[in-house]
Structure formats: C-alpha cells, structure tokens
Motif scaffolding. Structure first.
Motif, mmCIF file in Angstrom:
data_model
loop_
_atom_site.group_PDB
_atom_site.id
_atom_site.type_symbol
_atom_site.label_atom_id
_atom_site.label_comp_id
_atom_site.label_asym_id
_atom_site.label_seq_id
_atom_site.Cartn_x
_atom_site.Cartn_y
_atom_site.Cartn_z
ATOM 1 N N ASN A 136 0.820 -1.215 0.000
ATOM 2 C CA ASN A 136 0.000 0.000 0.000
ATOM 3 C C ASN A 136 0.855 1.267 0.000
ATOM 4 N N GLY A 137 2.161 1.112 -0.222
ATOM 5 C CA GLY A 137 3.048 2.267 -0.321
ATOM 6 C C GLY A 137 3.644 2.729 0.984
ATOM 7 N N HIS A 138 3.434 1.989 2.083
ATOM 8 C CA HIS A 138 3.996 2.459 3.355
ATOM 9 C C HIS A 138 5.495 2.200 3.426
ATOM 10 N N ILE A 139 6.191 3.065 4.117
ATOM 11 C CA ILE A 139 7.592 2.850 4.479
ATOM 12 C C ILE A 139 7.691 3.002 5.988
ATOM 13 N N GLY A 140 8.573 2.185 6.620
ATOM 14 C CA GLY A 140 8.438 2.017 8.048
ATOM 15 C C GLY A 140 7.020 1.508 8.250
ATOM 16 N N PHE A 141 6.346 1.990 9.276
ATOM 17 C CA PHE A 141 4.927 1.693 9.431
ATOM 18 C C PHE A 141 4.103 2.969 9.233
ATOM 19 N N ASN A 142 4.586 3.836 8.337
ATOM 20 C CA ASN A 142 3.846 5.039 7.992
ATOM 21 C C ASN A 142 2.787 4.665 6.968
ATOM 22 N N GLU A 143 1.576 4.427 7.459
ATOM 23 C CA GLU A 143 0.498 3.993 6.598
ATOM 24 C C GLU A 143 -0.038 5.162 5.761
ATOM 25 N N PRO A 144 -0.798 4.860 4.688
ATOM 26 C CA PRO A 144 -1.377 5.934 3.881
ATOM 27 C C PRO A 144 -2.120 6.966 4.728
ATOM 28 N N THR A 145 -1.963 8.203 4.364
ATOM 29 C CA THR A 145 -2.436 9.437 5.015
ATOM 30 C C THR A 145 -1.516 9.891 6.144
ATOM 31 N N SER A 146 -0.374 9.235 6.321
ATOM 32 C CA SER A 146 0.606 9.732 7.292
ATOM 33 C C SER A 146 1.105 11.111 6.864
ATOM 34 N N SER A 147 1.324 11.980 7.829
ATOM 35 C CA SER A 147 1.856 13.305 7.536
ATOM 36 C C SER A 147 3.244 13.179 6.915
ATOM 37 N N LEU A 148 3.488 13.938 5.870
ATOM 38 C CA LEU A 148 4.784 13.895 5.207
ATOM 39 C C LEU A 148 5.894 14.495 6.068
ATOM 40 N N SER A 149 5.522 15.189 7.140
ATOM 41 C CA SER A 149 6.523 15.768 8.043
ATOM 42 C C SER A 149 6.520 15.076 9.405
ATOM 43 N N SER A 150 5.877 13.926 9.496
ATOM 44 C CA SER A 150 5.707 13.240 10.785
ATOM 45 C C SER A 150 7.035 12.806 11.398
ATOM 46 N N ARG A 151 7.017 12.705 12.732
ATOM 47 C CA ARG A 151 8.171 12.229 13.491
ATOM 48 C C ARG A 151 7.813 10.881 14.129
ATOM 49 N N THR A 152 8.747 10.318 14.867
ATOM 50 C CA THR A 152 8.516 9.033 15.524
ATOM 51 C C THR A 152 7.283 9.108 16.414
ATOM 52 N N ARG A 153 6.370 8.136 16.235
ATOM 53 C CA ARG A 153 5.085 8.206 16.926
ATOM 54 C C ARG A 153 4.402 6.845 16.887
#
Length: 260
Positions: A136-153
């Motif tokens: 589904n295009g995730h990297i790490g466990f940043n699933e779709p709709t993750s903020s493009l500027s997100s930090r560890t969370r």
C-alpha cells in the motif's frame, strides 16, 4: 531520485549492500537505519558475508530500527528487537549496545518516541537508511495518510498491513494493531536513503512512489523530496514503471566516479 532495475532479487541485495558497505568503509562509526521485513534480508545476508570475509567491520557502527510493534514482548520472536538481533546485529557483528529499537512496551509511548528522536540526533543523524515498501506504499509503518513531516510516533496498522504480516505470526489476529515508527520527516532527515523492492506484488507501490504524485496516500512518494534517494528493484517490481528503459540506460551509463 535514482532508480536501479536489476535482473533478480539476489542482485538487488548485492547492489544495495554495496551502497551500505561504501558508507561503512568511509565512516566505520557511522549510523545505519535498519528496516525489517523480507525485502532487506538479502542486504543483510550479503553484508554478513562481507563481514565474515574480513571486508567490513561493523563493530563501531550504530544502528536504529525503523519501527516496533506496540505491546509485543522484546523476547517474542517477531518483535523487532528480536528480529533485528537475529538478522542484523549478530550476523553483521554489531555491538548490541549500539543498536536501538523503538520501545513498544513503554508506559509513556509519546515520551519514548521523543527519546528515540533525541537519540538519533545525539548520534549525529542517520547516514544511510534502509527501506522496504509495503504493497500500500507504506515505508516504516507510515500507513497511507501519514503526515509527510511526521516524526517518531504511535500508528494504527491497516488491516492490509496486518494481513501481509500474518505470515510471520500464528494468525492474522496475533499481529498487533499498533506500532511505533519513525516518521516520514524523520526518514527524510537521513543523509542517504536506499529503498529495495522485489516481486510483482510491489510493482504498483513502486510506480506510485517513483512516478506518481507526491501524496500522503502513497507515503513512499516522500522519497521524491530527498536529495539522495536510491530505489533498487528487480524486474518484477519494476514492471509498472513507465520510464523503465530510461532508468536502465542511466544505470548502464553511470560514471564510475559516481557509483555508489
């Protein structure tokens, strides 16, 4: 962004390992961002071979894992604490004291996430980050709709991701529903990004990440913003790329001084 298309998964692992090896050879006390899953296993196997042959020494190298499940004991065989130890730390000869994994058992998850960000910064940042890509295009466990500027969370895993990871567990229900992951902004802070993908099941995600619009709907598309991102794929994973012939041409004609 550099896209490298290779004949098979073994060659993907070899070339990606050469990128990591070049970083370690130039900076033995450098910092590697470590991904789990099946995609990077060939990288670690090749790096282990080179370490065993005396070509590389990882004893001073630091490592930071991308993610960890929430609520899974560290000694569970599928916790990323255990997976990193089994597939990376011991085979490569890293010092366990220099390898960090997010704390998915912390009483205060937000505080643990902030501490992880601080630890990466204190280590001087990540020199080269290894990445896989989800269907589904995730990297790490940043699933779709993750903020493009997100930090560890903390993140909630999608049913698709849990189903994809069920092969590592006794059942799909046994896969945790939450994780702690480095954010997309955290990943972008790394000096070098190396994403690998193999198989036709990743072809659509690879095409969206490389040639689609920059969008939170495909978190891996954030690599388009990085000044030194390399995507290394086999022919099957490259099968949806419109500009595949150009990527093959640029790799075949890359100046020797520019490799890796």
């Amino acid at each position: 962004m550099e896209i490298v298309i290779l004949p098979d998964a073994a060659e993907v692992g070899r070339v990606a390992a050469s990128v990591i090896a070049d970083v370690v050879a130039r900076k033995p006390d450098g910092v590697i961002g470590l991904a789990t899953g099946s995609s990077p296993l060939a990288i670690y196997e090749e790096l282990s071979r080179r370490a065993d042959a005396g070509e590389l020494n990882f004893s001073r190298t630091r490592g930071f894992a991308l993610d960890e499940y929430v609520g899974l004991p560290f000694d569970h065989p599928e916790s990323y604490h255990a997976v990193i130890d089994r597939t990376v730390t011991r085979p490569l000869g890293l010092d366990p004291a220099l390898v960090s994994v997010p704390d998915g058992l912390a009483d205060d998850i937000p505080a643990a996430c902030a501490a992880y960000e601080a630890a990466i910064a204190a280590a001087g940042g990540i020199d080269v980050q290894i990445l896989g890509i989800g269907a589904n295009g995730h990297i790490g466990f940043n699933e779709p709709t993750s903020s493009l500027s997100s930090r560890t969370r903390i993140k909630t895993l999608t049913p698709k991701t849990r189903a994809d990871n069920a092969r590592f567990f006794d059942s799909a229900e046994a896969v945790p529903t939450h994780c702690v992951t480095q954010g997309l902004g955290t990943i972008l802070d790394a000096k070098r990004l190396v994403l690998v993908a193999q198989g036709s099941g990743k072809a659509e995600a690879v095409a969206a990440a490389v040639e689609g619009p920059l969008s939170a709907s495909c978190p891996a598309s954030v690599l388009q913003l990085h000044e030194h991102a390399t995507v290394i794929v086999d022919e099957a994973a490259a099968s949806r790329l419109h500009n595949a012939d150009y990527y093959r041409y640029t790799w075949a004609n890359k100046p020797e001084w520019q490799k890796y």
